[in-house]
Scaffold this active site. Structure first.
Site, PDB file in Angstrom:
ATOM      1  CD1 TRP A  93      34.822 -19.707  25.242  1.00 45.70           C
ATOM      2  CD2 TRP A  93      34.281 -21.834  24.775  1.00 45.70           C
ATOM      3  NE1 TRP A  93      33.661 -20.019  25.925  1.00 45.70           N
ATOM      4  CE2 TRP A  93      33.315 -21.306  25.660  1.00 45.70           C
ATOM      5  CE3 TRP A  93      34.153 -23.154  24.351  1.00 45.70           C
ATOM      6  CZ2 TRP A  93      32.223 -22.064  26.123  1.00 45.70           C
ATOM      7  CZ3 TRP A  93      33.065 -23.917  24.809  1.00 45.70           C
ATOM      8  CH2 TRP A  93      32.119 -23.367  25.678  1.00 45.70           C
ATOM      9  CG  ASP A 127      34.827 -19.341  18.560  1.00 48.22           C
ATOM     10  OD1 ASP A 127      33.792 -18.660  18.382  1.00 48.22           O
ATOM     11  OD2 ASP A 127      34.952 -20.149  19.496  1.00 48.22           O
ATOM     12  CE  LYS A 148      28.702 -17.172  24.320  1.00 48.66           C
ATOM     13  NZ  LYS A 148      29.561 -18.267  23.970  1.00 48.66           N
TER      14      LYS A 148
HETATM   15  C1  LIG Z   1      30.097 -19.435  24.002  1.00 44.98           C
HETATM   16  C2  LIG Z   1      31.270 -19.762  23.197  1.00 44.98           C
HETATM   17  C3  LIG Z   1      31.417 -21.017  22.604  1.00 44.98           C
HETATM   18  C4  LIG Z   1      30.431 -22.139  22.802  1.00 44.98           C
HETATM   19  O1  LIG Z   1      29.275 -21.859  22.106  1.00 44.98           O
HETATM   20  P1  LIG Z   1      28.095 -22.933  21.948  1.00 44.98           P
HETATM   21  O2  LIG Z   1      27.116 -22.183  21.126  1.00 44.98           O
HETATM   22  O3  LIG Z   1      27.626 -23.269  23.334  1.00 44.98           O
HETATM   23  O4  LIG Z   1      28.624 -24.114  21.256  1.00 44.98           O
HETATM   24  C5  LIG Z   1      32.542 -21.235  21.831  1.00 44.98           C
HETATM   25  N1  LIG Z   1      33.446 -20.272  21.627  1.00 44.98           N
HETATM   26  C6  LIG Z   1      33.333 -19.049  22.193  1.00 44.98           C
HETATM   27  C7  LIG Z   1      34.386 -18.012  21.948  1.00 44.98           C
HETATM   28  C8  LIG Z   1      32.241 -18.754  22.985  1.00 44.98           C
HETATM   29  O5  LIG Z   1      32.115 -17.548  23.534  1.00 44.98           O
END
Ligand SMILES: *Cc1c(COP(=O)(O)O)cnc(C)c1O
Length: 364
Positions: A104, A176, A200
């Site tokens: 990511w 993030d 998540k």
């Molecule tokens: C799942 C995830 C993403 C992508 O998320 P979206 O909502 O599909 O854009 C980005 N960064 C991390 C760390 C993730 O776990």
């Protein structure tokens, strides 16, 4: 009705008490005769729900009044572009530091390169088959950067950064936290901006939570679409456009559930215990292998491989027969991955560990 143990990386399992409230309130939210889905976002009922959710999140994370909390759309991946667009005016010469901790982070870097100069401060290294990320104190930071972007938990790689501190830093940290938010207490003051897709550890997909310091709301690119302007959304209490109301409501129920369970310190204890049980099962059996150095192992997403990858599909199929679902590794890496977010009960880990021992005994 029977529910499985759902190890999905996201969208992922929601807390059962939360789902029960949603079910109970679905047709008639607290005597209004309508579902939250059917309410105006500007109704006093929804504003009560929205404000309570924010207040509960602030309490869970001890967020001070210097920070704004946004409940907007776009997911985490949209923020990969929206962060430079919100923080760097229109200055393609501006530079930003990024830690390349895995899948990511790399996607965030690719996107940031369209808007600014990216300096990579650290990358994952592989020595003797063990993947490691140096602690933050060893990163090559650029003093001219406008911010430092990190991914505290790499959902696909299973790498976690535990050494986060703003000590010695001259730039704000942007994080993030999609797959780690609410899994443990966080020192919010360490960060300029935290963002997380909800699917998540917060609630349903479609909602993105942003926690941003007021000081960072002053340098947006004039070309930034207004709906994605953190400043405009902050000024409009996340209602510049219609927010994802139902997801916001369920997020609020999840915050409440966490508070009632004793908050994030309590949740952290549970999570440490859950992860330790699974790593012990992996490390204690030659049939299973996790390739992340002990200091960098994720407590939320635990990837592992079997001694013979030809057995992967049999493992996954038999797991499903045992009520253990969505254990397939991400398509980019294969193998097995157990995502063990807050809402996944400890019994799920116990069942998985038992199943793994049995599978290894029969096939090892
Ligand atoms: C799942 C995830 C993403 C992508 O998320 P979206 O909502 O599909 O854009 C980005 N960064 C991390 C760390 C993730 O776990």
């Amino acid at each position: 009705m029977s529910r499985v143990y759902n190890f999905s990386a996201g969208p992922s399992t929601l807390a059962e008490p939360v789902l029960r409230i949603v079910q109970e309130e679905l047709m008639d939210w607290q005597g209004t005769g309508m579902s939250v889905m059917e309410m105006s976002h500007r109704s006093k009922e929804f504003i009560t729900i929205a404000e309570q959710a924010e207040q509960d999140l602030r309490q869970l994370l001890s967020i001070s009044s210097e920070y704004r909390v946004l409940f907007i759309q776009g997911g985490a991946r949209a923020q990969f572009s929206l962060i430079p667009l919100n923080l760097l005016q229109q200055d393609s010469q501006a530079s930003a530091d990024y830690c390349d901790s895995g899948y990511w982070a790399a996607k965030a870097i690719d996107e940031a390169k369209r808007y600014c100069q990216v300096n990579i401060v650290a990358s994952v290294t592989d020595s003797d088959g063990q993947r490691t990320l140096a602690p933050m104190s060893e990163w090559s930071l650029n003093e001219h950067a406008k911010y430092l972007h990190i991914t505290p938990n790499e959902t696909i790689d299973g790498i976690q950064i535990d050494s986060i501190s703003k000590e010695g830093l001259t730039v704000p940290i942007v994080a993030d936290m999609s797959s780690t938010i609410l899994s443990e207490p966080v020192t919010i003051d360490n960060y300029g901006l935290i963002y997380a897709g909800a699917q998540k550890n917060i609630g349903p997909a479609g909602l993105t939570v942003i926690i941003v310091h007021d000081d960072l709301l002053k340098k947006e690119n004039p070309l930034l679409p207004s709906v994605f302007s953190y400043r405009k959304q902050a000024d409009a209490n996340s209602m510049y456009n219609t927010p994802p109301t139902f997801a916001w409501y369920i997020a609020g129920l999840t915050f409440r559930w966490l508070l009632e369970r004793g908050g994030l310190a309590e949740q952290q204890k549970i999570n440490i215990n859950k992860a330790a049980k699974l790593y012990k099962a992996i490390d204690g059996d030659d049939f299973y292998h996790n390739n992340i150095a002990a200091t960098c192992r994720s407590k939320m997403n635990i990837p592992f491989t079997l001694a013979d990858n030809k057995l992967d599909s049999q493992f996954l199929a038999e797991a499903v027969e045992n009520g253990l679902c969505n254990l397939k590794g991400h398509r980019a890496v294969g193998g097995v991955r157990a995502s063990i977010y807050n809402a996944l009960p400890e019994q799920a880990i116990d069942c998985l560990v038992e199943f793994m021992a049995e599978f290894s005994r029969k096939n090892g």
